[in-house]
Design a protein around this motif. Structure first.
Motif, PDB file in Angstrom:
ATOM      1  N   ALA A   7      11.302  13.408  -7.357  1.00 39.25           N
ATOM      2  CA  ALA A   7      10.073  13.246  -8.138  1.00 39.25           C
ATOM      3  C   ALA A   7       9.058  12.435  -7.342  1.00 39.25           C
ATOM      4  O   ALA A   7       8.417  11.505  -7.843  1.00 39.25           O
ATOM      5  CB  ALA A   7      10.359  12.583  -9.486  1.00 39.25           C
ATOM      6  N   ALA A   8       8.920  12.784  -6.056  1.00 45.79           N
ATOM      7  CA  ALA A   8       8.095  12.000  -5.142  1.00 45.79           C
ATOM      8  C   ALA A   8       6.733  12.655  -4.983  1.00 45.79           C
ATOM      9  O   ALA A   8       6.615  13.881  -4.946  1.00 45.79           O
ATOM     10  CB  ALA A   8       8.778  11.891  -3.780  1.00 45.79           C
ATOM     11  N   PRO A   9       5.677  11.834  -4.860  1.00 37.14           N
ATOM     12  CA  PRO A   9       4.332  12.391  -4.634  1.00 37.14           C
ATOM     13  C   PRO A   9       4.181  12.871  -3.201  1.00 37.14           C
ATOM     14  O   PRO A   9       4.889  12.441  -2.305  1.00 37.14           O
ATOM     15  CB  PRO A   9       3.423  11.196  -4.925  1.00 37.14           C
ATOM     16  N   VAL A  10       3.262  13.781  -3.019  1.00 34.16           N
ATOM     17  CA  VAL A  10       2.909  14.261  -1.690  1.00 34.16           C
ATOM     18  C   VAL A  10       1.397  14.116  -1.543  1.00 34.16           C
ATOM     19  O   VAL A  10       0.636  14.534  -2.416  1.00 34.16           O
ATOM     20  CB  VAL A  10       3.334  15.729  -1.483  1.00 34.16           C
ATOM     21  N   GLY A  11       0.977  13.526  -0.449  1.00 35.91           N
ATOM     22  CA  GLY A  11      -0.430  13.255  -0.233  1.00 35.91           C
ATOM     23  C   GLY A  11      -0.712  11.772  -0.327  1.00 35.91           C
ATOM     24  O   GLY A  11       0.050  11.000  -0.937  1.00 35.91           O
ATOM     25  N   GLY A  12      -1.792  11.347   0.271  1.00 27.74           N
ATOM     26  CA  GLY A  12      -2.126   9.929   0.275  1.00 27.74           C
ATOM     27  C   GLY A  12      -1.613   9.247   1.523  1.00 27.74           C
ATOM     28  O   GLY A  12      -0.747   9.757   2.240  1.00 27.74           O
ATOM     29  N   ALA A  13      -2.137   8.072   1.755  1.00 31.23           N
ATOM     30  CA  ALA A  13      -1.787   7.353   2.984  1.00 31.23           C
ATOM     31  C   ALA A  13      -0.344   6.884   2.966  1.00 31.23           C
ATOM     32  O   ALA A  13       0.350   6.938   3.980  1.00 31.23           O
ATOM     33  CB  ALA A  13      -2.740   6.157   3.166  1.00 31.23           C
ATOM     34  N   ASP A  14       0.129   6.415   1.848  1.00 32.57           N
ATOM     35  CA  ASP A  14       1.499   5.911   1.745  1.00 32.57           C
ATOM     36  C   ASP A  14       2.170   6.576   0.554  1.00 32.57           C
ATOM     37  O   ASP A  14       1.975   6.156  -0.587  1.00 32.57           O
ATOM     38  CB  ASP A  14       1.497   4.388   1.574  1.00 32.57           C
ATOM     39  N   PRO A  15       2.942   7.633   0.776  1.00 31.64           N
ATOM     40  CA  PRO A  15       3.533   8.351  -0.362  1.00 31.64           C
ATOM     41  C   PRO A  15       4.647   7.599  -1.075  1.00 31.64           C
ATOM     42  O   PRO A  15       5.119   8.050  -2.116  1.00 31.64           O
ATOM     43  CB  PRO A  15       4.069   9.629   0.289  1.00 31.64           C
ATOM     44  N   PRO A  25      14.116   5.931   0.716  1.00 29.31           N
ATOM     45  CA  PRO A  25      14.576   5.981   2.119  1.00 29.31           C
ATOM     46  C   PRO A  25      15.175   7.324   2.516  1.00 29.31           C
ATOM     47  O   PRO A  25      14.889   7.847   3.593  1.00 29.31           O
ATOM     48  CB  PRO A  25      15.598   4.849   2.183  1.00 29.31           C
ATOM     49  N   TRP A  26      16.011   7.900   1.657  1.00 31.36           N
ATOM     50  CA  TRP A  26      16.661   9.152   2.048  1.00 31.36           C
ATOM     51  C   TRP A  26      15.663  10.278   2.233  1.00 31.36           C
ATOM     52  O   TRP A  26      15.822  11.117   3.125  1.00 31.36           O
ATOM     53  CB  TRP A  26      17.731   9.542   1.026  1.00 31.36           C
ATOM     54  N   LEU A  27      14.618  10.306   1.386  1.00 29.68           N
ATOM     55  CA  LEU A  27      13.625  11.364   1.493  1.00 29.68           C
ATOM     56  C   LEU A  27      12.818  11.220   2.780  1.00 29.68           C
ATOM     57  O   LEU A  27      12.515  12.214   3.459  1.00 29.68           O
ATOM     58  CB  LEU A  27      12.708  11.347   0.273  1.00 29.68           C
ATOM     59  N   ALA A  28      12.472   9.998   3.139  1.00 35.18           N
ATOM     60  CA  ALA A  28      11.732   9.769   4.378  1.00 35.18           C
ATOM     61  C   ALA A  28      12.578  10.137   5.585  1.00 35.18           C
ATOM     62  O   ALA A  28      12.100  10.788   6.522  1.00 35.18           O
ATOM     63  CB  ALA A  28      11.282   8.304   4.441  1.00 35.18           C
ATOM     64  N   GLN A  29      13.855   9.730   5.592  1.00 39.74           N
ATOM     65  CA  GLN A  29      14.726  10.058   6.720  1.00 39.74           C
ATOM     66  C   GLN A  29      14.912  11.565   6.843  1.00 39.74           C
ATOM     67  O   GLN A  29      14.902  12.126   7.951  1.00 39.74           O
ATOM     68  CB  GLN A  29      16.070   9.364   6.548  1.00 39.74           C
ATOM     69  N   LEU A  30      15.090  12.240   5.725  1.00 40.26           N
ATOM     70  CA  LEU A  30      15.320  13.686   5.741  1.00 40.26           C
ATOM     71  C   LEU A  30      14.132  14.439   6.321  1.00 40.26           C
ATOM     72  O   LEU A  30      14.311  15.410   7.062  1.00 40.26           O
ATOM     73  CB  LEU A  30      15.625  14.165   4.317  1.00 40.26           C
ATOM     74  N   ASN A  31      12.922  13.999   6.001  1.00 45.76           N
ATOM     75  CA  ASN A  31      11.743  14.761   6.370  1.00 45.76           C
ATOM     76  C   ASN A  31      11.045  14.267   7.627  1.00 45.76           C
ATOM     77  O   ASN A  31      10.230  15.003   8.191  1.00 45.76           O
ATOM     78  CB  ASN A  31      10.748  14.760   5.201  1.00 45.76           C
ATOM     79  N   LEU A  32      11.354  13.052   8.086  1.00 44.81           N
ATOM     80  CA  LEU A  32      10.670  12.509   9.252  1.00 44.81           C
ATOM     81  C   LEU A  32      11.559  12.429  10.475  1.00 44.81           C
ATOM     82  O   LEU A  32      11.068  12.091  11.553  1.00 44.81           O
ATOM     83  CB  LEU A  32      10.098  11.126   8.914  1.00 44.81           C
ATOM     84  N   ASP A  33      12.864  12.699  10.337  1.00 46.06           N
ATOM     85  CA  ASP A  33      13.769  12.776  11.483  1.00 46.06           C
ATOM     86  C   ASP A  33      13.856  14.243  11.903  1.00 46.06           C
ATOM     87  O   ASP A  33      14.299  15.092  11.124  1.00 46.06           O
ATOM     88  CB  ASP A  33      15.154  12.247  11.092  1.00 46.06           C
ATOM     89  N   PRO A  34      13.429  14.578  13.129  1.00 48.55           N
ATOM     90  CA  PRO A  34      13.426  15.994  13.524  1.00 48.55           C
ATOM     91  C   PRO A  34      14.789  16.659  13.409  1.00 48.55           C
ATOM     92  O   PRO A  34      14.897  17.816  12.966  1.00 48.55           O
ATOM     93  CB  PRO A  34      12.940  15.949  14.974  1.00 48.55           C
TER      94      PRO A  34
END
Length: 887
Positions: free
Chosen positions: A347-355, A359-368
């Motif tokens: 249930a995370a927002p998308v868009g904006g400077a700081d979404p 932690p798990w969502l950031a790692q999943l999407n920002l680790d190539p």
């Protein structure tokens, strides 16, 4: 392993009455026995019955066959064991034998026969070659085995078949075998052994055939004319044609026994397999990030990323390289961009400077590397979308029906709201209570929810009878009683609710003396008087009677003094409780059988359910390339045992991608979903586990913390995984592989017992034709430590096998140390490899047999004990296949 006892033969029932011995010349086709029935009256009729013999059998039911060895259709069978067949009824092989056991003492040379009994059927193994055919022709009662030449090569010596049928009992021999057969039949079985030494890379056909000529003739549909004890074939016979009661095929593989194959497996340390620069070749591979695309700038100097798989080397981790601003590419709300995997589950927002992603969502999407794993999960769903959607629609039938009920309830709610506002909410308080009277016993008070509105009324002045249907009909606004009262008052309007209001307030005027019997009349009689034909008005007497009646009826159920009834509060409670927005959702949810997590008792919401697909998804990933499971698999040495660990971060990333893409697919197909369901939770194949697996991840909408911290079971997140590359498990698929704890005593380390404390694999899988991996609920550190854990390879202990080794063992003092040293070269065989017991039992052979052991006498119970193959075990410590220390 189990302790086995063996018997030469077993007979039960009337077969015990057979008295003629083989070769006596008195054997009858059907043994006749005399049966006498006692009635206790002196009349005991006696009848002579004929027992069935081998000439009466034309088939064998498949329910009798418990187990075949080798398994039908096997292609890589070893050559160290005899083929055999296990039967459920322990007396079946001797049930139709037309004579009794040999009782005469043995005399002269040859195999001992005293105490032996030939079976009426046996197992033969023939080579599938030119000159040997098998099939069922029209008109034949049974399939027929035809041997056009070299009969002695394809069939065992007929006079020795008694030595290759025995009874097996788990445990020691009891005093009463019949009681064990009756009460514990699972402990006893019969076995037919085909004593043919198998050759490598050869196709074979195993057949159950009759031993006696009478059975052969009956099975071929011919008249039974032979002697009962005549064999179905003879040594030196040119051709043979035998009916077959049952058959199966198998092929042997290259030579090699279990012990030989398991000893070939050498321990391998995968961390020591490196390229010239010292980089590991197994466990990871590199991925270039110089040209990522999606609007991100190219950078030839950007470092490569390490791409791992579902299995990785213990002690190694993959870190996301810096310098790649993936957030700029995926954090776009109003543009076509790469997906944010797992955004609906978080249930995370998308868009904006700081979404503000977890932690798990950031790692999943920002680790190539992890985004690639999630992308592979999405690719698997796209490749199998029809298959997955078919499984999803099979589970939604009841949900679709429930949603139809909910949609109808929404329509009912909208209509009921309008009716309620127009016709119910506008009613005065007393009229509302009269309208709601039938439901007051089910409506709760807001001041005291433990009491109903009927209970509140019962504790106050207003009699309950004043809200009953009869009372309301009597005092209805345009009823005959009210109309006559108004006419008596010269047309003045009479409000019946005033009577109820006065009673509710506790007004109790004295009841006047009745002027006549009419004052005692009930409501029915009074209505009859007032509406009698010819009556035009109402006189003073009747008016006084009416007042007395109303007061009497009202006071009849009330005891003074009383509390005034809170009409306004009761009406307010009724208005709230009768709101359609409250009553209809509760009624609909009561009609539907929903799990607690799907219930919305105060609302009518469509059911947003996710299907559950429990198929292990590791196989789907392996179809995309085996390096996705274990990168560098081609560098794993052949005939080796090595160890890796399960990569929980990769597993969670892959399943997150699958669930994300499946949510999109469900929405596109019109499936009732909010895209937050966890459709896939199973990665590894856990069918071999002792207990059902809950999956490899928890439900995604409950994730928090770092990626890789959401396993569905307790225990280590990165589990010890054994990797076996070789022929062992292909040739012996029932090999037992377990972990046992090491024991430390006096500075030495040794394996513990293989018992119920041994750890079985919790998941398994195959990669290619010769690689198997087995996962255990143990960490790599625990397996490597001292005393740690031992890996145990063991032949299947619950499936006994019979045979001899490829080569003879060493002699000690001119004798074998045990029967396990017996080799193929010690046995005399026919040209086709059938054991010839009489030729084997020579003076030179008997001089080599072990002492203080089972005696070689050619009887089936002795041969079973001698030829029983003891399960072989190989122990390997975890430190031999894991890195020495963790990083």
């Amino acid at each position: 392993m189990n302790r086995y006892s063996f018997l030469r033969w077993v007979r039960s029932g009337s077969a015990g009455a057979i008295h003629d011995e083989e070769g006596s010349g008195r054997v009858e086709p059907r043994t006749r026995i005399s049966v006498e029935v006692e009635f206790g009256s002196g009349l005991n009729p006696r009848r002579e019955l004929a027992l069935h013999g081998p000439g009466d059998v034309v088939g064998l039911t498949g329910a009798q066959i418990i187990r075949r060895f080798p398994e039908p259709g096997s292609l890589t069978v070893g050559t160290d064991a005899f083929a055999h067949l296990e039967l459920d009824d322990p007396d079946l092989p001797w049930r139709y034998t037309p004579f009794r056991e040999q009782t005469a003492a043995d005399s002269g040379p040859g195999l001992p026969r005293q105490g032996t009994l030939a079976p009426w059927l046996c197992l033969v193994v023939v080579e599938r070659r030119t000159g040997v055919s098998y099939g069922l022709r029209p008109g034949d009662p049974l399939p027929v085995l035809r041997i056009a030449d070299r009969v002695d090569d394809e069939l065992p010596p007929p006079g020795e078949v008694h030595a290759w049928a025995h009874v097996q009992l788990i445990g020691d021999l009891p005093g009463d075998l019949g009681e064990v057969i009756d009460r514990q039949p699972e402990r006893v079985l019969a076995r037919l052994v085909a004593p043919r030494l198998l050759e490598p890379d050869t196709p074979y056909l195993a057949c159950v055939v009759p031993v006696f000529e009478a059975g052969r003739q009956a099975g071929l549909g011919e008249p039974v004319t032979s002697k009962p004890d005549q064999h179905a074939w003879a040594a030196g016979q040119a051709t043979a044609m035998l009916p077959v009661y049952g058959a199966w095929e198998f092929d042997t593989g290259p030579g090699g026994e279990f012990e030989q194959l398991v000893r070939r497996l050498g321990p391998a340390r995968l961390d020591q397999i490196t390229d010239p620069a010292g980089n590991p070749l197994v466990g990871t591979r590199t991925m270039s990030l110089t040209a990522p695309g999606f609007g991100l700038a190219d950078d030839p100097g950007r470092p490569d990323a390490a791409l791992s798989g579902a299995l990785r080397l213990e002690g190694t981790t993959t870190q996301a390289p810096g310098g790649l601003p993936l957030l700029d590419a995926v954090n776009l709300a109003d543009a076509v961009a790469p997906p944010v995997y797992g955004r609906w589950h978080a249930a995370a927002p998308v868009g904006g400077a700081d979404p503000a992603w977890p932690p798990w969502l950031a790692q999943l999407n920002l680790d190539p590397g992890l985004r690639v794993a999630a992308g592979m999960g999405a690719a698997v769903v796209r490749a199998r979308q029809e298959e997955f959607m078919a499984a999803a629609w099979e589970q939604v039938g009841e949900i679709r029906a429930a949603n139809q009920v909910l949609r109808q309830a929404e329509l009912a709610l909208a209509g009921s709201q309008r009716i309620y506002q127009r016709h119910v909410a506008a009613l005065p308080d007393l009229r509302l209570l009269e309208f709601a009277a039938p439901a007051l016993s089910r409506l709760r008070s807001t001041a005291d929810p433990s009491r109903t509105l009927t209970g509140v009324i019962g504790g106050h002045c207003l009699p309950e009878v004043c809200l009953t249907g009869g009372w309301v009909r009597l005092l209805r606004r345009r009823g005959p009683l009210v109309r006559r009262l108004e006419r008596a008052k010269d047309g003045a309007r009479f409000d019946p609710t005033l009577v109820i209001q006065r009673l509710a307030d506790g007004d109790r005027e004295p009841v006047p003396d009745p002027p006549g019997p009419i004052a005692l009349a009930g409501a029915t009689e009074l209505a009859d008087v007032l509406t009698r034909p010819g009556r035009i008005g109402i006189d003073q007497v009747e008016r006084e009677a009416l007042g007395a009646m109303l007061t009497t009826l009202a006071a009849r159920a009330v005891v003074d003094p009383c509390l005034p009834t809170p009409i306004g509060q009761l009406a307010a409670d009724a208005r709230v409780r009768l709101l359609p927005s409250a009553t209809i959702p509760r009624r609909v949810n009561a009609q539907l059988r929903l799990p607690p997590e799907m219930r919305t008792p105060d609302r009518i919401d469509p059911i947003m359910a996710a299907p559950q697909i429990t198929a292990p998804t590791a196989g789907f990933l392996a179809e995309q390339g085996q390096d996705w499971l274990l990168p560098g698999l081609q560098h794993v040495p052949k005939e080796s045992v090595s160890a890796v660990v399960a990569n929980q971060r990769f597993v969670e990333a892959f399943l997150a991608g699958m669930n994300h893409e499946m949510g999109r697919e469900l929405l596109w197909r019109g499936y009732p979903t909010d895209q937050r369901g966890t459709v896939f939770r199973h990665f590894f194949d856990a069918q071999a586990a002792a207990t059902p697996s809950p999956g490899d991840i928890t439900v995604m909408h409950g994730w928090s913390g770092d990626l890789g911290s959401h396993p569905a079971r307790s225990g280590p997140a990165d589990r010890f995984v054994l990797v076996i590359r070789g022929e062992l498990l292909r040739r012996f698929p029932h090999t037992t592989v377990v972990l046992v704890k090491g024991l430390s005593s006096g500075g030495t380390r040794k394996p513990g017992p293989v018992d119920e404390a041994a750890l079985l694999p919790v998941f398994a899988g195959r990669l290619g034709p010769d690689v198997t991996f087995l996962g255990f609920e143990v960490s790599a550190e625990a397996a490597r430590s001292d005393p740690g854990y031992y890996v145990v390879f063991q032949e299947q202990p619950t499936e006994p096998r019979f045979g001899v080794g490829a080569a003879s063992g060493q002699l000690t003092g001119g004798r074998y140390g045990s029967w396990a040293d017996l080799g193929r070269g010690d046995l005399a065989v026919t040209g086709g490899g059938y054991v010839r017991l009489e030729a084997t039992t020579s003076t030179a052979f008997l001089d080599r047999v072990p002492t203080d052991s089972t005696v070689w006498d050619g009887r089936s119970d002795s041969l079973a004990a001698i030829l029983l193959r003891r399960p072989f075990r190989l122990y390997l410590h975890g430190s031999d296949i894991l890195p020495r220390t963790s990083s």
